[in-house]
Design a protein around this motif. Structure first.
Motif, PDB file in Angstrom:
ATOM      1  N   ALA A 126       0.829  -1.212   0.000  1.00 44.89           N
ATOM      2  CA  ALA A 126       0.000   0.000   0.000  1.00 44.89           C
ATOM      3  C   ALA A 126       0.861   1.259   0.000  1.00 44.89           C
ATOM      4  CB  ALA A 126      -0.927  -0.001   1.209  1.00 44.89           C
ATOM      5  N   THR A 127       2.030   1.210   0.656  1.00 47.35           N
ATOM      6  CA  THR A 127       2.918   2.367   0.676  1.00 47.35           C
ATOM      7  C   THR A 127       3.430   2.685  -0.723  1.00 47.35           C
ATOM      8  OG1 THR A 127       3.606   1.862   2.938  1.00 47.35           O
ATOM      9  CG2 THR A 127       5.030   3.315   1.666  1.00 47.35           C
ATOM     10  N   SER A 130       0.755   4.100  -2.694  1.00 46.82           N
ATOM     11  CA  SER A 130       0.304   5.420  -2.263  1.00 46.82           C
ATOM     12  C   SER A 130       0.679   6.499  -3.263  1.00 46.82           C
ATOM     13  CB  SER A 130       0.878   5.756  -0.882  1.00 46.82           C
ATOM     14  OG  SER A 130       2.294   5.932  -0.948  1.00 46.82           O
ATOM     15  N   THR A 133      -2.192   6.739  -5.548  1.00 54.64           N
ATOM     16  CA  THR A 133      -3.377   7.363  -4.960  1.00 54.64           C
ATOM     17  C   THR A 133      -3.158   8.841  -4.670  1.00 54.64           C
ATOM     18  OG1 THR A 133      -2.704   6.634  -2.740  1.00 54.64           O
ATOM     19  CG2 THR A 133      -4.155   5.173  -3.965  1.00 54.64           C
ATOM     20  N   ILE A 134      -1.962   9.201  -4.178  1.00 53.09           N
ATOM     21  CA  ILE A 134      -1.678  10.611  -3.910  1.00 53.09           C
ATOM     22  C   ILE A 134      -1.665  11.408  -5.204  1.00 53.09           C
ATOM     23  CG2 ILE A 134       0.088  12.200  -3.051  1.00 53.09           C
ATOM     24  CD1 ILE A 134       0.780  10.079  -0.940  1.00 53.09           C
ATOM     25  N   VAL A 245      -6.747   7.577  -1.686  1.00 54.13           N
ATOM     26  CA  VAL A 245      -5.759   7.555  -0.602  1.00 54.13           C
ATOM     27  C   VAL A 245      -6.333   6.852   0.624  1.00 54.13           C
ATOM     28  CG1 VAL A 245      -4.456   8.972   1.024  1.00 54.13           C
ATOM     29  CG2 VAL A 245      -4.518   9.602  -1.389  1.00 54.13           C
ATOM     30  N   ASN A 248      -6.801   3.105  -0.072  1.00 51.21           N
ATOM     31  CA  ASN A 248      -5.524   2.390  -0.123  1.00 51.21           C
ATOM     32  C   ASN A 248      -4.985   2.118   1.280  1.00 51.21           C
ATOM     33  OD1 ASN A 248      -3.142   1.421  -1.686  1.00 51.21           O
ATOM     34  ND2 ASN A 248      -2.135   3.107  -0.629  1.00 51.21           N
ATOM     35  N   ILE A 249      -5.083   3.120   2.153  1.00 53.11           N
ATOM     36  CA  ILE A 249      -4.614   2.943   3.529  1.00 53.11           C
ATOM     37  C   ILE A 249      -5.427   1.871   4.240  1.00 53.11           C
ATOM     38  CG2 ILE A 249      -4.419   4.058   5.784  1.00 53.11           C
ATOM     39  CD1 ILE A 249      -3.852   6.676   4.247  1.00 53.11           C
TER      40      ILE A 249
END
Length: 380
Positions: A126-127, A130, A133-134, A245, A248-249
């Motif tokens: 997920a990181t 990210s 997503t960001i 975001v 995803n987290i």
């Protein structure tokens, strides 16, 4: 992981901003809405073709060298879209830009997962994701505004610059890992014999198909149905990005608890959300809320799907995680096609959302079948 995530930021910026600037691209190339949708499909086809081929042929390379080469190619391919003279050239350049997409994410996910304990694998994936997503919070709105104000082709220049920065950061910060001593094209491709791998890919294709059918034509829905001015499209895509975001987290954390459970609930949520989005579209305040929810519901599924593919092909991790992006981009192409088809049939810009609900239900059926098969024949 943040250096790798910057590559996702570059990819996400151009992939989703292209959808947000679809009207400007139509006017710039003098093409119809369904034809513009085919540019999305061309990129997705490039991902589908490139992910397994580049992941397999790069199996014997150090993973750091592979991600560096893939991101450099991605930057060059997007710059070719900036200079594409006509619709045909743009189709070719978008196909080329899609080629390294899946292999980059797949390799980056494997590197990230190798840096943490197995219980944090979903968080690590997920990181890296990210960045994608960001991009929908920062890169896509900024690129959409830039494209509307100064010309849509500048999107591809911005992406090229971000890709260059990513290459520099990966070279500086990502640790070197020697290739696996048994790595080979044959070893990677052996994963394709596994039924559960294909079922996981089918979940991605079908379950996400409607998600992309909805998002591809989001600009048309927000302006033509909700009645928002085109100048607010950066706000719309930012809301969608914030949802991604958040999703995803949440998805990364849930995947560390239960991979299959997360997939079940995420697909059920997508089906419900798509129906609510279609109903809310004519009422602009509700439509904006649902844009956020659509982004969140779909993104919950991504870390769990990648983790599932790692589970189904432990000896071919790079190919398996790369194929997840092939699956998502087959879904992208399928969604753009089906969304364009129902619009061309005269059913309106809300119709793709209901197509999305149907496809999510079909995806849920596939994952149930995968679960039944696993109870009879556990993964090894």
């Amino acid at each position: 992981m943040l250096a790798l995530g910057l590559g996702g930021f570059a990819i996400g910026t151009v992939e989703f901003a292209t959808m947000g600037l679809l009207k400007e691209i139509e006017r710039g190339l003098a093409i119809s809405t369904p034809e513009a949708g085919q540019l999305i499909s061309a990129y997705a086809l490039g991902v589908v073709v490139g992910a397994p081929l580049l992941a397999a042929f790069g199996a014997r390379l150090p993973r750091k060298a592979l991600v560096l080469g893939l991101m450099a190619f991605y930057g060059i391919a997007n710059l070719s879209s900036f200079v594409a003279a006509d619709y045909g050239a743009m189709l070719v350049s978008r196909f080329a830009a899609g080629l390294p997409h899946g292999a980059y994410f797949g390799t980056a996910a494997v590197i990230a997962a190798s840096l943490v304990a197995p219980t944090k694998r979903g968080w690590a994936i997920a990181t890296v994701m990210s960045g994608l997503t960001i991009a929908n919070v920062l890169g896509v709105p900024a690129a959409t505004w830039l494209g509307q104000s100064l010309g849509w082709r500048l999107l591809f220049v911005v992406t090229g610059v971000i890709a260059v920065v990513c290459v520099a950061m990966v070279a500086r910060f990502v640790p070197y890992e020697p290739p696996h001593p048994e790595a080979s094209i044959r070893r990677e491709l052996s994963a394709l014999k596994r039924v559960q791998l294909w079922l996981a890919l089918a979940v991605g294709v079908v379950g996400f198909g409607g998600f992309f059918a909805t998002y591809t034509y989001i600009a048309h829905t927000m302006t033509g149905v909700a009645g928002l001015p085109e100048s607010l499209m950066p706000v719309v895509v930012a809301l969608y990005g914030l949802g991604m975001v958040a999703g995803n987290i949440v998805g990364g954390r849930l995947a560390d608890r239960s991979v299959m459970g997360t997939i079940y609930w995420a697909l059920a949520a997508v089906a419900v959300v798509m129906v609510l989005y279609g109903l809310a579209a004519p009422i602009w305040p509700l439509a904006l809320v649902m844009v956020f929810v659509v982004g969140g519901s779909g993104s919950i599924l991504i870390p769990a799907l990648q983790a599932r593919l790692l589970d189904t092909a432990p000896g071919a991790a790079t190919l398996a995680t790369s194929l997840s992006h092939s699956a998502l981009n087959v879904a992208n192409a399928l969604g753009a096609f089906l969304g364009g088809a129902v619009i061309a049939a005269g059913w309106g810009f809300v119709a793709p959302a209901y197509v999305g609900a149907v496809l999510a239900v079909l995806g849920l059926g596939i994952v149930f079948a995968s679960g039944v098969l696993e109870r009879r024949r556990p993964l090894t």
